[in-house]
Design an enzyme around this catalytic site. Structure first.
Site, PDB file in Angstrom:
ATOM      1  N   GLY A 163     -89.664 -64.889  60.075  1.00  0.00           N
ATOM      2  CA  GLY A 163     -88.158 -64.684  60.650  1.00  0.00           C
ATOM      3  C   GLY A 163     -87.949 -65.427  61.916  1.00  0.00           C
ATOM      4  N   CYS A 164     -86.991 -65.634  62.351  1.00  0.00           N
ATOM      5  CA  CYS A 164     -86.623 -66.198  63.585  1.00  0.00           C
ATOM      6  C   CYS A 164     -86.997 -65.665  64.952  1.00  0.00           C
ATOM      7  CB  CYS A 164     -84.975 -66.729  63.862  1.00  0.00           C
ATOM      8  SG  CYS A 164     -84.067 -65.085  63.641  1.00  0.00           S
ATOM      9  N   TYR A 165     -86.675 -64.369  64.946  1.00  0.00           N
ATOM     10  CA  TYR A 165     -87.321 -63.609  66.150  1.00  0.00           C
ATOM     11  C   TYR A 165     -88.874 -63.476  65.981  1.00  0.00           C
ATOM     12  CZ  TYR A 165     -82.767 -61.350  67.732  1.00  0.00           C
ATOM     13  OH  TYR A 165     -81.682 -61.136  68.234  1.00  0.00           O
ATOM     14  N   ALA A 166     -89.310 -63.043  64.840  1.00  0.00           N
ATOM     15  CA  ALA A 166     -90.841 -63.041  64.530  1.00  0.00           C
ATOM     16  C   ALA A 166     -91.599 -64.194  65.151  1.00  0.00           C
ATOM     17  CB  ALA A 166     -90.951 -62.697  63.155  1.00  0.00           C
TER      18      ALA A 166
END
Lengths: 353, 353, 353, 353
Positions: B163-166
């Site tokens: 994921g992008c935040y991850a």
């Protein structure tokens, strides 16, 4: 089976070495990016007085890790190593620099991006730019580099890339001007803040630009004589430029009372014929273009709509690309004998999404 | 004489044919762009139920004139013509689709961009995504595709792109997690509106997003278990995500009370060693990154600053690129045996200027 | 039958005459607006060297047709006509100007909006502002004007209005500081471009600010000592300020590892008790505030969320109002014996919609 | 000694009780704000089906702490308690609701903000709004409430507030239409996203609106017949509306080939005479207005420039204020016998800075 739209199947046998003069501004950055992705023209030298001996990423942080060059001081450029020059100096500076380069014997293609070689008539400079031209003799040989309307670029040694507004308005009106009927075009066009360059000013102060539209040089913009030079005197232009609250792109409308009722199909045929072979103009009939799809691309988008004798044509382009850097590379490609769109299509990034 | 940073001097002998499933959204558009500029992997088929049989430009207007493909209906895809698959379906949809593709005998690399194959533990799905996983057996074989921290991507058949935040948070904290000291990271991060996808919602309504910052899922974002899976349980994460008034990019800070006084040089050495061979991470010591230089690039930018035992690390990335599409292409490149950054560097366009 | 929330039923018997010094900047403009709508305090004189003898609308175009005053040159101000002074000079200028005003015998309330009278300890000035204070004797008498945490404003003759970040962070942390437990607050906060003032600079250049977040003065912002002075030394502050792509407002988070597990109700009671009588603080439990609802208002919005010993408190305020001008008017109201919110509530315009 | 520009020195002896129907949208919110600051008209009842029994702050978060009302369900409104009604329903809804209110015997002023009572000719509704008007008899009595060009508002019982574009364009062209010379106006105007209302749609999706300009209803906007009704058939209008990347405000140009050479002073005299007594129109000669100074104000800003027979007039207004709510309050003030600008000037907040 579909094929990728623009594959460069042949490994280029030779890569031209390009110099970018005054490469620390926004147009300079755009040129560096385009050359970095170009299959047959490579950045060799890029100059900046302010950033001399610093990496390109110091002026263009997003290029860090992508482009390895360091800026060269303008005085230290070795013209002998270069096959072609792109000059991104500000207006009034190129006219000082280019004559010396030629005197020093540089004989490769020179593409200038300022207004300094756009006018055949030297009298334009004192009238519109408050300066006499120091090398008026060069003006006769310089070619006005609007690729869609010039056959002389390929054989030129000095090409002047048009202004950003002038590109959009000329591409919008030229198919109409071809009809040899006098008409008046009422143009309102808005530009993004990158058009004002990398130096902060009141025109680009965020609190004053955010959520604002500000008209300027109403009926008096310096691109007017440039447009007239291309279109001819039978086209009257009433031009309101304005600044808009975004970074990249010009969007505008040309509203025209055509001398007789306009048949939509006729208008479409004018545009479609004019741009049939033009890879950097995208046309749409019966609708005006939005700004965003043109931003980040080398295209000028055009579209039109008619109602009786009323004719509206809209245009959209990226002021740093079709309005400057990608148009300069179109010109470079022609001068080097390369395909016109070499290095210009299918970028991995759109500006919005 | 300087050389262009990233020339692809060899003409690739073979180009892999790639299928993009669910290509009408923002991540799909980003994948199409990257493949269009890729030297050794070409878009062959792109699917969309909504845009079936329409040109790619109908969903992605800026690609008109650059990409010639039309969308294929999902049911009509011919997997036999494809060498690899990029699946850009939404969360909960990929887990329905991928098992069938495998049952039909497709044996090329599959790179999924949703959350559906990111977790080794099937129990995460009912807890965090309100759904049981229909193919838990695939989770054991699926590789979590964070290229900087995985050696298994090259040999995998199914890779789950983070994921992008991850991506941002894990790249930020992993060099610290390696020190095997328990610590708590206080993370505040803001994301652009493209992270919410192409479908309008109250979260992306312009009047509510313009000039606004809106926190959401405070201490409860679904990327938390994903980060914990990679970093280990000795890292505690206190995460405040928020939406910001821009289209692309994530910017965040991790603030940490390190168990002992942190020597700036020591911290720098942790990061520099961790990312010495990582072409898509750009590090800076003693300063935190800004958002804009990372947007439009395949990089995650990292930077840090210390004061006694206080340690602050900042990160910035493009949520659609390093947070999705370009990271998927990093994974694709590894699975195809290509250089990790093939097709990713030196784009001709920056998002800002 | 419901009543209008804030009617001023009594016709004020006397209107105080207010002078605004250095009224051509953004804070000056905000003060002029507030006074124009104030029921008991009216703008009498507003100074500007640059705009002397020009109408207020020359510096603040939206006020044209609403405010009739012209700017007075600073040297020509008649202090004898004024009941109170609001000083909106930049840091380092007020400390030069205010002593002379006092020497000239002005004895009405003075509210300064710069940092020049915020610190009791003169040693802060050389350390944080690179200048010795020319009138250290005034510092002992000056009152730090954070209305929610000071009882001395009403009786003061010189009040220093807090900084914008300091207002938000102090209001956020003070209810926790009251618990007399040492703790560390990890604060990340973003501010709009109006915080940089009306003079263009690289920090506010539209192409560089649009779509960007830029951290600055990480762990070193000059509001740190100001916050510490109010909260006490048992509160450690780890502060990352950043600039965001909007014009007005500050949004931030304070993330805290509280020494023991935090009961949500207990935390709520701390805040609700602290701000029970505070008309310019709006509290929400179990959710963090968004930025937009606070912009254009005199409020600081606060909200919190807990998870075990993790405590997150968010804040939002308008940097030009609660972070400057409306807070100064709160102080003015107290000094004049008026209701604290006189002239501050129910504005006819929101900033967004 | 200067006086405050707009003091309301007399304590109003009576405050009218106002009902706002459909008060949860953006125009409703703007009306609530204006009434909250109004010296002689107070919000008594505000309706919303969606937010019935919830506080006003649930729909308009920035009003929390400023306005105490809760929403009333539309069916539960007690018309007997109200002195006047402001109807902010969407187009097509007012025409259903207003007849019933009149039948129920309500005889106070009604100000409608939709298109439903703007046209004298019932045939406009099926042609432009795809619906027959259910109460065509009311159209003869309804007054078109453009205060600068109507003397009938004071004595009317039902006033239709003009559309946002129509307000700007009519105020721009009416002084020219008075000259009784046929002419064509070429108008390009851009509006902010609040004009699309509070419900998310593709037109207001942040990633598609940010940095974009999108023309729509080119040569076919429904405000065209409204403008023609006021100006007369000797004015031809060629109108290109477009959406711009901001929240509030309309900015536009009218470009006109005047039948003979225009003397700048003559043009100025036309405008200055037309708007000499108009407190909500601000004129400038020889320059076009910017958008920002008009936003957050009840003004329509006008400015013009001439060159031979070319005449350009620019306009700017806040679509939610002069284009809707503040214009409705101008009408309300006239109908209640109050000063036209009561409650409209000197707001404590500007939208930008």
């Amino acid at each position: 089976m579909p094929q990728p739209a623009h594959s460069f199947s042949a490994s280029p046998t030779a890569v031209s070495h390009i110099g970018v003069l005054h490469g620390a501004g926004y147009v300079g950055g755009a040129l560096i990016r385009l050359l970095a992705a170009h299959p047959a023209a490579a950045l060799h030298t890029v100059t900046s007085r302010t950033f001399a001996d610093q990496p390109v990423g110091a002026a263009h942080p997003s290029l860090r890790g992508q482009v390895d060059h360091t800026f060269t001081a303008p005085d230290e450029i070795a013209f002998g190593s270069l096959d072609a020059l792109l000059v991104a100096a500000e207006h009034g500076r190129s006219m000082q620099v280019v004559p010396g380069i030629l005197e020093d014997g540089f004989d490769g293609p020179i593409i200038d991006l300022s207004a300094d070689f756009r006018f055949r008539d030297p009298a334009v400079y004192p009238e519109w730019f408050d300066t006499a031209h120091p090398a008026p003799g060069l003006l006769a040989d310089a070619v006005y580099g609007l690729p869609e309307w010039s056959d002389e670029i390929g054989g030129a040694s000095l090409v002047a890339t048009p202004g950003c507004y002038a590109t959009g308005i000329t591409l919008t009106l030229a198919p109409l001007a071809q009809q040899d009927v006098p008409f008046t075009a009422h143009v309102t066009a808005l530009t993004g803040a990158s058009g004002s360059g990398a130096t902060p000013s009141s025109a680009t102060h965020f609190p004053d630009r955010d959520g604002n539209v500000r008209p300027y040089k109403v009926l008096g913009h310096q691109h007017r004589p440039e447009i007239r030079q291309t279109l001819g005197t039978h086209v009257s232009l009433d031009f309101v430029p304005a600044s808009g609250p975004w970074t990249r792109g010009i969007w505008g409308t040309a509203q025209i009372e055509w001398p007789k009722a306009t048949d939509p199909n006729t208008v479409s045929s004018w545009y479609e014929e004019a741009y049939a072979g033009a890879p950097c103009v995208r046309c749409s009939s019966d609708r005006l273009p939005s700004l965003q799809p043109a931003v980040g691309t080398p295209f000028c988008d055009l579209g039109w709509k008619t109602d009786g004798s009323t004719l509206v044509v809209g245009f959209a382009l990226d002021n740093l690309l079709k309005g400057a850097a990608s148009q300069a590379v179109q010109n470079l490609n022609r001068m080097l004998g390369l395909p016109e769109t070499a290095g210009l299509l299918t970028s991995p990034v759109s500006v919005s999404t």
